[in-house]
Design a protein around this motif. Structure first.
Motif, PDB file in Angstrom:
ATOM      1  N   TYR B  66       2.721 -40.876  17.230  1.00 11.14           N
ATOM      2  CA  TYR B  66       2.929 -41.776  16.095  1.00 11.14           C
ATOM      3  C   TYR B  66       3.240 -40.970  14.832  1.00 11.14           C
ATOM      4  O   TYR B  66       4.064 -41.372  14.018  1.00 11.14           O
ATOM      5  CB  TYR B  66       1.699 -42.655  15.879  1.00 11.14           C
ATOM      6  CG  TYR B  66       1.955 -43.872  15.030  1.00 11.14           C
ATOM      7  CD1 TYR B  66       2.723 -44.927  15.503  1.00 11.14           C
ATOM      8  CD2 TYR B  66       1.446 -43.969  13.733  1.00 11.14           C
ATOM      9  CE1 TYR B  66       2.970 -46.046  14.729  1.00 11.14           C
ATOM     10  CE2 TYR B  66       1.683 -45.086  12.948  1.00 11.14           C
ATOM     11  CZ  TYR B  66       2.438 -46.121  13.456  1.00 11.14           C
ATOM     12  OH  TYR B  66       2.678 -47.232  12.676  1.00 11.14           O
ATOM     13  N   GLY B  67       2.599 -39.818  14.693  1.00 14.62           N
ATOM     14  CA  GLY B  67       2.892 -38.941  13.560  1.00 14.62           C
ATOM     15  C   GLY B  67       4.352 -38.490  13.577  1.00 14.62           C
ATOM     16  O   GLY B  67       5.024 -38.455  12.538  1.00 14.62           O
ATOM     17  N   GLU B  68       4.834 -38.178  14.771  1.00 17.80           N
ATOM     18  CA  GLU B  68       6.238 -37.775  14.906  1.00 17.80           C
ATOM     19  C   GLU B  68       7.171 -38.928  14.551  1.00 17.80           C
ATOM     20  O   GLU B  68       8.207 -38.748  13.901  1.00 17.80           O
ATOM     21  CB  GLU B  68       6.519 -37.317  16.345  1.00 17.80           C
ATOM     22  CG  GLU B  68       5.731 -36.097  16.795  1.00 17.80           C
ATOM     23  CD  GLU B  68       6.026 -34.873  15.923  1.00 17.80           C
ATOM     24  OE1 GLU B  68       7.190 -34.704  15.515  1.00 17.80           O
ATOM     25  OE2 GLU B  68       5.074 -34.118  15.620  1.00 17.80           O
ATOM     26  N   LEU B  69       6.776 -40.123  14.990  1.00 20.18           N
ATOM     27  CA  LEU B  69       7.588 -41.302  14.713  1.00 20.18           C
ATOM     28  C   LEU B  69       7.701 -41.549  13.209  1.00 20.18           C
ATOM     29  O   LEU B  69       8.787 -41.829  12.684  1.00 20.18           O
ATOM     30  CB  LEU B  69       6.955 -42.523  15.390  1.00 20.18           C
ATOM     31  CG  LEU B  69       7.723 -43.840  15.320  1.00 20.18           C
ATOM     32  CD1 LEU B  69       8.965 -43.766  16.193  1.00 20.18           C
ATOM     33  CD2 LEU B  69       6.839 -45.004  15.773  1.00 20.18           C
ATOM     34  N   VAL B  70       6.573 -41.427  12.512  1.00 17.29           N
ATOM     35  CA  VAL B  70       6.579 -41.620  11.065  1.00 17.29           C
ATOM     36  C   VAL B  70       7.457 -40.558  10.398  1.00 17.29           C
ATOM     37  O   VAL B  70       8.239 -40.857   9.486  1.00 17.29           O
ATOM     38  CB  VAL B  70       5.143 -41.583  10.506  1.00 17.29           C
ATOM     39  CG1 VAL B  70       5.159 -41.520   8.980  1.00 17.29           C
ATOM     40  CG2 VAL B  70       4.361 -42.810  10.973  1.00 17.29           C
ATOM     41  N   SER B  71       7.353 -39.328  10.868  1.00  8.69           N
ATOM     42  CA  SER B  71       8.191 -38.265  10.312  1.00  8.69           C
ATOM     43  C   SER B  71       9.671 -38.568  10.530  1.00  8.69           C
ATOM     44  O   SER B  71      10.511 -38.327   9.651  1.00  8.69           O
ATOM     45  CB  SER B  71       7.851 -36.929  10.975  1.00  8.69           C
ATOM     46  OG  SER B  71       6.550 -36.532  10.617  1.00  8.69           O
ATOM     47  N   ALA B  72       9.987 -39.095  11.700  1.00 13.00           N
ATOM     48  CA  ALA B  72      11.378 -39.403  12.019  1.00 13.00           C
ATOM     49  C   ALA B  72      11.934 -40.478  11.091  1.00 13.00           C
ATOM     50  O   ALA B  72      13.145 -40.563  10.875  1.00 13.00           O
ATOM     51  CB  ALA B  72      11.503 -39.857  13.469  1.00 13.00           C
ATOM     52  N   VAL B  73      11.060 -41.304  10.539  1.00 14.88           N
ATOM     53  CA  VAL B  73      11.492 -42.321   9.582  1.00 14.88           C
ATOM     54  C   VAL B  73      11.508 -41.745   8.172  1.00 14.88           C
ATOM     55  O   VAL B  73      12.429 -41.987   7.394  1.00 14.88           O
ATOM     56  CB  VAL B  73      10.535 -43.540   9.630  1.00 14.88           C
ATOM     57  CG1 VAL B  73      10.840 -44.520   8.497  1.00 14.88           C
ATOM     58  CG2 VAL B  73      10.633 -44.237  10.977  1.00 14.88           C
ATOM     59  N   PHE B  74      10.499 -40.957   7.870  1.00 15.37           N
ATOM     60  CA  PHE B  74      10.311 -40.437   6.514  1.00 15.37           C
ATOM     61  C   PHE B  74      11.352 -39.372   6.142  1.00 15.37           C
ATOM     62  O   PHE B  74      11.964 -39.423   5.068  1.00 15.37           O
ATOM     63  CB  PHE B  74       8.903 -39.835   6.409  1.00 15.37           C
ATOM     64  CG  PHE B  74       8.356 -39.789   5.027  1.00 15.37           C
ATOM     65  CD1 PHE B  74       7.300 -40.594   4.641  1.00 15.37           C
ATOM     66  CD2 PHE B  74       8.899 -38.926   4.081  1.00 15.37           C
ATOM     67  CE1 PHE B  74       6.781 -40.548   3.358  1.00 15.37           C
ATOM     68  CE2 PHE B  74       8.402 -38.880   2.788  1.00 15.37           C
ATOM     69  CZ  PHE B  74       7.343 -39.693   2.422  1.00 15.37           C
ATOM     70  N   ASP B  75      11.569 -38.431   7.042  1.00 14.95           N
ATOM     71  CA  ASP B  75      12.352 -37.250   6.696  1.00 14.95           C
ATOM     72  C   ASP B  75      13.831 -37.495   6.399  1.00 14.95           C
ATOM     73  O   ASP B  75      14.386 -36.849   5.500  1.00 14.95           O
ATOM     74  CB  ASP B  75      12.192 -36.186   7.792  1.00 14.95           C
ATOM     75  CG  ASP B  75      10.779 -35.637   7.825  1.00 14.95           C
ATOM     76  OD1 ASP B  75      10.037 -35.859   6.847  1.00 14.95           O
ATOM     77  OD2 ASP B  75      10.409 -34.989   8.809  1.00 14.95           O
ATOM     78  N   PRO B  76      14.508 -38.373   7.132  1.00 21.57           N
ATOM     79  CA  PRO B  76      15.937 -38.563   6.847  1.00 21.57           C
ATOM     80  C   PRO B  76      16.200 -39.292   5.534  1.00 21.57           C
ATOM     81  O   PRO B  76      17.337 -39.348   5.073  1.00 21.57           O
ATOM     82  CB  PRO B  76      16.429 -39.422   8.025  1.00 21.57           C
ATOM     83  CG  PRO B  76      15.325 -39.419   9.019  1.00 21.57           C
ATOM     84  CD  PRO B  76      14.068 -39.187   8.266  1.00 21.57           C
ATOM     85  N   ALA B  77      15.164 -39.881   4.933  1.00 29.91           N
ATOM     86  CA  ALA B  77      15.347 -40.633   3.696  1.00 29.91           C
ATOM     87  C   ALA B  77      15.802 -39.700   2.566  1.00 29.91           C
ATOM     88  O   ALA B  77      15.440 -38.531   2.559  1.00 29.91           O
ATOM     89  CB  ALA B  77      14.055 -41.338   3.304  1.00 29.91           C
ATOM     90  N   PRO B  78      16.574 -40.230   1.633  1.00 29.83           N
ATOM     91  CA  PRO B  78      17.122 -39.400   0.553  1.00 29.83           C
ATOM     92  C   PRO B  78      16.043 -38.802  -0.348  1.00 29.83           C
ATOM     93  O   PRO B  78      16.241 -37.724  -0.909  1.00 29.83           O
ATOM     94  CB  PRO B  78      18.031 -40.358  -0.218  1.00 29.83           C
ATOM     95  CG  PRO B  78      17.579 -41.725   0.171  1.00 29.83           C
ATOM     96  CD  PRO B  78      17.069 -41.611   1.555  1.00 29.83           C
ATOM     97  N   ASP B  79      14.916 -39.511  -0.491  1.00 33.37           N
ATOM     98  CA  ASP B  79      13.838 -38.988  -1.336  1.00 33.37           C
ATOM     99  C   ASP B  79      12.507 -39.547  -0.848  1.00 33.37           C
ATOM    100  O   ASP B  79      12.476 -40.460  -0.016  1.00 33.37           O
ATOM    101  CB  ASP B  79      14.074 -39.372  -2.809  1.00 33.37           C
ATOM    102  CG  ASP B  79      14.172 -40.866  -2.983  1.00 33.37           C
ATOM    103  OD1 ASP B  79      13.143 -41.486  -3.300  1.00 33.37           O
ATOM    104  OD2 ASP B  79      15.280 -41.425  -2.755  1.00 33.37           O
ATOM    105  N   VAL B  80      11.411 -39.016  -1.395  1.00 35.75           N
ATOM    106  CA  VAL B  80      10.087 -39.415  -0.912  1.00 35.75           C
ATOM    107  C   VAL B  80       9.757 -40.874  -1.232  1.00 35.75           C
ATOM    108  O   VAL B  80       9.011 -41.516  -0.489  1.00 35.75           O
ATOM    109  CB  VAL B  80       8.961 -38.515  -1.485  1.00 35.75           C
ATOM    110  CG1 VAL B  80       8.949 -37.178  -0.768  1.00 35.75           C
ATOM    111  CG2 VAL B  80       9.106 -38.349  -2.990  1.00 35.75           C
ATOM    112  N   VAL B  81      10.302 -41.379  -2.317  1.00 35.23           N
ATOM    113  CA  VAL B  81       9.997 -42.768  -2.683  1.00 35.23           C
ATOM    114  C   VAL B  81      10.579 -43.727  -1.655  1.00 35.23           C
ATOM    115  O   VAL B  81       9.875 -44.595  -1.121  1.00 35.23           O
ATOM    116  CB  VAL B  81      10.534 -43.098  -4.089  1.00 35.23           C
ATOM    117  CG1 VAL B  81      10.315 -44.567  -4.409  1.00 35.23           C
ATOM    118  CG2 VAL B  81       9.860 -42.210  -5.137  1.00 35.23           C
ATOM    119  N   THR B  82      11.841 -43.572  -1.343  1.00 34.73           N
ATOM    120  CA  THR B  82      12.446 -44.456  -0.343  1.00 34.73           C
ATOM    121  C   THR B  82      11.908 -44.150   1.049  1.00 34.73           C
ATOM    122  O   THR B  82      11.794 -45.052   1.886  1.00 34.73           O
ATOM    123  CB  THR B  82      13.985 -44.346  -0.350  1.00 34.73           C
ATOM    124  OG1 THR B  82      14.352 -42.993  -0.123  1.00 34.73           O
ATOM    125  CG2 THR B  82      14.570 -44.803  -1.671  1.00 34.73           C
ATOM    126  N   GLY B  83      11.556 -42.899   1.307  1.00 30.96           N
ATOM    127  CA  GLY B  83      10.946 -42.560   2.595  1.00 30.96           C
ATOM    128  C   GLY B  83       9.643 -43.318   2.788  1.00 30.96           C
ATOM    129  O   GLY B  83       9.383 -43.878   3.859  1.00 30.96           O
TER     130      GLY B  83
END
Lengths: 194, 194
Positions: B66-83
């Motif tokens: 699940y941690g990997e899944l969250v990273s896979a969503v978070f990391d490609p985002a342009p910035d931390v706010v939208t991530g």
DNA sequence: GTCTATAATTTGATAGAC
DNA sequence: GTCTATCAAATTATAGAC
């Protein structure tokens, strides 16, 4: 008054304590009647629907009592910001004092039965909704518009419930204190200019 | 690759799915081996410690995934706010699509066993701590100081976990969307001046 | 309404053949 | 390592005396 609780009341009280610590499926009816010092048959006399009906009643009664408890903390505060923070601070204190056992009385049950018992799921939903409306009314009374008050109630309760999960797992109050600070800050930011 | 999962892997996968929906105490070992299409004895061959050892492994493995899944969503985002906001939005979408069954894979277990199984409780605590450190590192990478990043990680995860509870009970995504908005706003407010 | 005995099923777990 | 048969205990629930 409540000097001599009835058998039914003792069963409900004992169930509420056990469900909060061990969950619904993790608590047996034998364990409940033993803790309530009630005869086994009484449970099925007062709750013909068995364990599920008992669970539903416990959710509604314990949920109602917890709502009153939160109000008793929130209302005497000088303003909604400190009231919000107080709820988290006292919840953290009570959690630590109970050896990280006594958090939300219905959250564990809610997660356990959300996909398996509609009567109990609806009971948890209605209790949560009652808390949300109570919270939102405190915010609107402080001059916050209804839509923002609803959102604030949702995030405040989410912060509390989520922090309970993290704190019981870690046996720390760190998450509750951080959550309380953010919840109070969000309320302050939503307040109209003085 | 994973074209032919081993018996042990099938048991872990089936357990993870059942624990997430029904909880730990609500899931029987018979039900697990049936779902995994594995012989009964295999469970005790691969997990001599029985159900508790299986539970601990499931917490760690499902928690890691699940941690990997969250990273896979978070990391490609342009910035931390939208991530941050994306994590809540997609969690809401996935929850609704699974008929409000698939929320956090370990929260239900965490609440159930917090006061009854130290090995499993420690496993949940370590998984949550791993997620918190992962989240905090994203925030510090965006220029937020470590202490604030830690607090933000705690409140973000609390918001997510708490909203999961409310959403599964109400069968609505309202709480997750409100929580995502507040989490993103809190991250934005903590960002250094551009 | 109270209480006991017991039914019927399911639980987690083990033994031992293959 | 795989699989079956089975165990002892615990589960929810019921029947029926008091």
């Amino acid at each position: 008054m409540s000097s001599t609780p009835t058998t039914k009341e003792r069963i409900v009280i004992a169930s509420a304590e056990l469900f909060r610590r061990q969950g619904y499926t993790g608590t047996g009816v034998k364990q409940i009647v033993a803790a309530a010092q009630a005869p086994f048959g009484s449970l099925y006399h007062h709750f013909p629907g068995g364990k599920e009906q008992l669970g539903e009643q416990v959710i509604r009664i314990a949920g109602g009592m917890y709502g009153e408890l939160v109000s008793a903390v929130f209302d005497p505060a000088p303003d909604v910001v400190t009231g919000t923070e107080q709820v988290f601070t006292l919840a953290a204190q009570h959690l630590a004092e109970s050896d990280y056992a006594d958090a939300c009385p219905i959250a564990t049950i809610a997660l356990e039965i959300a996909s398996s018992s509609e009567p109990m799921r609806i009971a948890t939903a209605e209790v949560f909704e009652g808390w949300l409306e109570k919270l939102a009314s405190r915010f609107t009374a402080a001059g916050i518009d209804p839509a923002t008050a609803r959102t604030l109630a949702l995030t405040t309760l989410s912060l509390l419930e989520g922090a309970f999960v993290l704190c019981r797992a870690a046996r720390t109050t760190e998450a509750l204190l951080a959550a309380g600070t953010q919840a109070a800050a969000a309320v302050r930011a939503a307040l109209p200019e003085a």
